[in-house]
Design a protein around this motif. Structure first.
Motif, PDB file in Angstrom:
ATOM      1  N   UNK A  78      43.476  72.608  28.356  1.00 35.10           N
ATOM      2  CA  UNK A  78      42.165  72.595  27.693  1.00 35.10           C
ATOM      3  C   UNK A  78      42.328  72.338  26.200  1.00 35.10           C
ATOM      4  N   UNK A  79      43.374  72.899  25.643  1.00 34.38           N
ATOM      5  CA  UNK A  79      43.553  72.765  24.199  1.00 34.38           C
ATOM      6  C   UNK A  79      43.906  71.339  23.789  1.00 34.38           C
ATOM      7  N   UNK A  80      44.348  70.540  24.759  1.00 35.39           N
ATOM      8  CA  UNK A  80      44.724  69.170  24.409  1.00 35.39           C
ATOM      9  C   UNK A  80      43.509  68.295  24.121  1.00 35.39           C
ATOM     10  N   UNK A  81      42.333  68.915  24.154  1.00 39.94           N
ATOM     11  CA  UNK A  81      41.124  68.186  23.754  1.00 39.94           C
ATOM     12  C   UNK A  81      41.239  67.691  22.311  1.00 39.94           C
ATOM     13  N   UNK A  82      42.171  68.233  21.565  1.00 42.05           N
ATOM     14  CA  UNK A  82      42.358  67.807  20.173  1.00 42.05           C
ATOM     15  C   UNK A  82      43.774  67.239  20.030  1.00 42.05           C
ATOM     16  N   UNK A  83      43.972  66.008  20.530  1.00 37.61           N
ATOM     17  CA  UNK A  83      45.343  65.495  20.661  1.00 37.61           C
ATOM     18  C   UNK A  83      46.102  65.407  19.343  1.00 37.61           C
ATOM     19  N   UNK A  84      45.442  64.941  18.274  1.00 35.72           N
ATOM     20  CA  UNK A  84      46.183  64.776  17.018  1.00 35.72           C
ATOM     21  C   UNK A  84      46.590  66.119  16.459  1.00 35.72           C
ATOM     22  N   UNK A  85      45.654  67.050  16.563  1.00 37.98           N
ATOM     23  CA  UNK A  85      45.922  68.388  16.046  1.00 37.98           C
ATOM     24  C   UNK A  85      47.124  68.995  16.770  1.00 37.98           C
ATOM     25  N   UNK A  86      47.120  68.859  18.093  1.00 31.77           N
ATOM     26  CA  UNK A  86      48.184  69.507  18.855  1.00 31.77           C
ATOM     27  C   UNK A  86      49.490  68.731  18.840  1.00 31.77           C
ATOM     28  N   UNK A  87      49.459  67.502  18.402  1.00 29.37           N
ATOM     29  CA  UNK A  87      50.707  66.745  18.349  1.00 29.37           C
ATOM     30  C   UNK A  87      51.215  66.538  16.936  1.00 29.37           C
ATOM     31  N   UNK A  88      50.510  67.080  15.971  1.00 27.34           N
ATOM     32  CA  UNK A  88      50.923  66.860  14.597  1.00 27.34           C
ATOM     33  C   UNK A  88      52.133  67.719  14.257  1.00 27.34           C
ATOM     34  N   UNK A  89      53.070  67.120  13.562  1.00 29.45           N
ATOM     35  CA  UNK A  89      54.257  67.890  13.149  1.00 29.45           C
ATOM     36  C   UNK A  89      53.884  68.869  12.044  1.00 29.45           C
ATOM     37  N   UNK A  90      52.673  68.723  11.502  1.00 21.62           N
ATOM     38  CA  UNK A  90      52.246  69.626  10.429  1.00 21.62           C
ATOM     39  C   UNK A  90      51.613  70.908  10.975  1.00 21.62           C
ATOM     40  N   UNK A  91      51.366  70.928  12.289  1.00 20.03           N
ATOM     41  CA  UNK A  91      50.628  72.066  12.850  1.00 20.03           C
ATOM     42  C   UNK A  91      51.523  72.929  13.732  1.00 20.03           C
ATOM     43  N   UNK A  92      51.562  74.206  13.424  1.00 20.33           N
ATOM     44  CA  UNK A  92      52.218  75.154  14.330  1.00 20.33           C
ATOM     45  C   UNK A  92      51.134  75.946  15.027  1.00 20.33           C
ATOM     46  N   UNK A  93      51.279  76.065  16.324  1.00 16.34           N
ATOM     47  CA  UNK A  93      50.237  76.754  17.101  1.00 16.34           C
ATOM     48  C   UNK A  93      50.855  77.908  17.867  1.00 16.34           C
ATOM     49  N   UNK A  94      50.143  79.004  17.950  1.00 17.32           N
ATOM     50  CA  UNK A  94      50.604  80.096  18.818  1.00 17.32           C
ATOM     51  C   UNK A  94      49.424  80.876  19.369  1.00 17.32           C
ATOM     52  N   UNK A  95      49.684  81.500  20.505  1.00 14.83           N
ATOM     53  CA  UNK A  95      48.687  82.337  21.154  1.00 14.83           C
ATOM     54  C   UNK A  95      48.945  83.760  20.666  1.00 14.83           C
TER      55      UNK A  95
END
Ligand SMILES: CC/C=C\C/C=C\C/C=C\C/C=C\C/C=C\C/C=C\CCC(=O)O
Ligand SMILES: N[C@@H](Cc1ccccc1)C(=O)O
Ligand SMILES: [Zn+2]
Ligand SMILES: [Zn+2]
Length: 474
Positions: free
Chosen positions: A63-80
């Motif tokens: 579901x979160x992949x609805x924002x492909x650039x955000x989730x694939x950017x090397x500038x973004x770290x994501x965590x639950x």
């Protein structure tokens, strides 16, 4: 792939000049009060913790992949965080700048289809409006933040100042697992923030009676809050032999006294007076004169304000009876009657004053109060002078998007426990009843504006200087 499932590594930021707003937020979210001499039990029991199943976790990430650039950017770290809340760290190019933080919540209050033009969980559209619980509170901001960033990445934008995005999952029940865990996570990493923006106020179009044009208010403080359960217990029995006073009767009488005997009108004793004075020129004659001279007309204005629910919310601690439960069978005297009362505390009062007043009003030992959600005194006022980067950046972003509205600091009547509070939406008087009510909806232009707002805010946060108002000062 920039998605890291565990703890991402965030560089330790060593800004020395600015106080830690994260700590302020932590204090707001974490503090509990001793409630001396008052019969209030802090229960603090949460629901049993559950772990996500592996396939649920997969589903979530899909579901979160609805924002492909955000989730694939090397500038973004994501965590639950806290199992269902999301924390993003967007790495800026200039580590000498303190990061800021944008927060929003994913959860909503319940809704049944009764009274709605379109079902509350349909997301269906009618005459340019998308209907749905959460469309105003607070999903437009979740989408606005993520989509704003996504579109910036699409345009090749590389942020200069780092920032965090926190999306909580349990705000409407106090944020114990979401916001609180996010705060803890940032604290353990010693993160300091330049500013933090949450929901709370909007562009008010005709909401404040007698104003000439829409006014944008940025919440710089909010009311305090406490929610109490009031319970009356005694043994059950056969309805053919009723006690002289029933639990339902005792509790109803207490609740009726609470509703009759509202807390006093405190208009002008808190920052709300200054808000009206600052906006004086925005009122039609003769209200402009009235608002500019509250030392004289304060009592009159306070009486007029208290006539509407929203005005009343500004002038006093409100007492809202929200839940009432008793009885299971028509011929059984109930064992327990229980009600919930939700107070929103005027900035000139405190939790303890409200509890004392409540005890005096109820005057009945058989009514036992307890509390199981966070409560706090009205918080301090966040800085909003010409020099304050965070406030001025939010303000400039508002004027960039809405073009002509005056922008002023205000006291939010809803609780967010945050530093600055603003939703980039134009709200009319008739919309107030949609918050936590029926037919909550957002216009298609509205959601576009929200995205634009974050688009502007992220870029404005990357500028060097405290923005100076050009086209707007009156
Ligand atoms: C004469 C009236 C003067 C001023 C009006 C004052 C207040 C009303 C204006 C705007 C209020 C808008 C919406 C209120 C609803 C929600 C409060 C905001 C956040 C609460 C957080 C939440 O429930 O998730
Ligand atoms: N923000 C919600 C829920 C909440 C209440 C009280 C404290 C914190 C959060 C509200 O104002 O109703
Ligand atoms: Zn909300
Ligand atoms: Zn809400």
């Amino acid at each position: 792939m920039a998605i890291s499932m565990g703890k991402g590594s965030v560089g330790v930021l060593t800004g020395v000049f600015i106080a830690s707003l994260a700590v302020v937020v932590a204090v707001l979210l974490l503090r509990t009060y001793n409630l001396p001499e008052l019969k209030v039990a802090w229960k603090g029991k949460g629901a049993p913790r559950i772990e996500l199943e592996e396939d649920e976790r997969e589903q979530l990430y899909e579901a979160l992949k609805a924002f492909p650039r955000l989730f694939n950017s090397s500038l973004v770290e994501y965590e639950l965080v806290g199992e269902y809340s999301h924390l993003f760290n967007v790495q800026g190019s200039d580590n000498s700048l303190l990061p800021y933080m944008l927060i929003a919540h994913l959860d909503v209050v319940p809704a049944t289809p009764e009274g709605w033009d379109l079902p509350p969980f349909s997301g269906e559209e009618k005459e340019g409006y998308i209907y749905g619980r959460g469309s105003l509170d607070d999903k437009n901001r979740v989408i606005g933040i993520l989509q704003g960033l996504e579109f910036l990445f699409k345009r090749g934008y590389k942020p200069r100042r780092s920032f965090y995005i926190g999306l909580g999952h349990d705000e409407e029940i106090g944020g114990r697992h979401g916001a609180k865990e996010i705060v803890k996570t940032l604290e353990t990493r010693n993160v300091k923030l330049e500013f933090l923006l949450d929901e709370g106020f909007e562009v008010l179009d005709g909401v404040i009676y007698g104003t000439k044009r829409p006014i944008a208010l940025i919440g710089v403080t909010e009311k305090g809050t406490i929610t109490l359960n009031l319970t009356v217990h005694s043994p059950p029995g056969h309805s053919s032999m009723p006690p002289r006073e029933s639990r339902i009767g005792i509790l109803s009488a207490a609740l009726s006294r609470l509703e009759q005997d509202q807390m006093p009108n405190r208009f002008g004793k808190g920052p709300e007076g200054a808000m009206f004075e600052q906006l004086a020129d925005e009122f039609y004659f003769p209200l402009n004169i009235v608002m500019a001279n509250l030392w004289l007309f304060g009592p009159l204005v306070s009486r007029i304000l208290q006539r509407t629910p929203s005005g009343n919310a500004l002038v006093r601690t409100t007492t809202a009876l929200t839940i009432f439960n008793a009885g299971i069978k028509s011929n059984v005297i109930p064992q327990t009657a229980r009600a919930t009362v939700n107070f929103r505390i005027h900035p000139a009062e405190t939790v303890n004053e409200v509890l004392k007043a409540m005890n005096t009003t109820i005057m009945d030992d058989r009514v036992i109060p307890s509390s199981d959600v966070p409560f706090f005194d009205p918080p301090s006022i966040s800085p909003h002078d010409e020099e304050t980067f965070g406030y001025q950046t939010v303000k400039r972003s508002i004027t960039d998007v809405f073009l002509v509205e005056p922008v002023a600091p205000g006291v939010s009547i809803g609780n967010t426990a945050s530093i600055y509070k603003f939703r980039a939406l134009v709200i009319k008087d008739e919309d107030l009843s949609r918050f936590h009510g029926i037919n909550e909806r957002i216009s298609k232009e509205g959601i576009e504006t929200v995205v634009q707002f974050y688009f502007q805010l992220i870029q404005n946060s990357d500028t060097d200087i405290v923005p100076v108002q050009s086209h707007l000062e009156l």
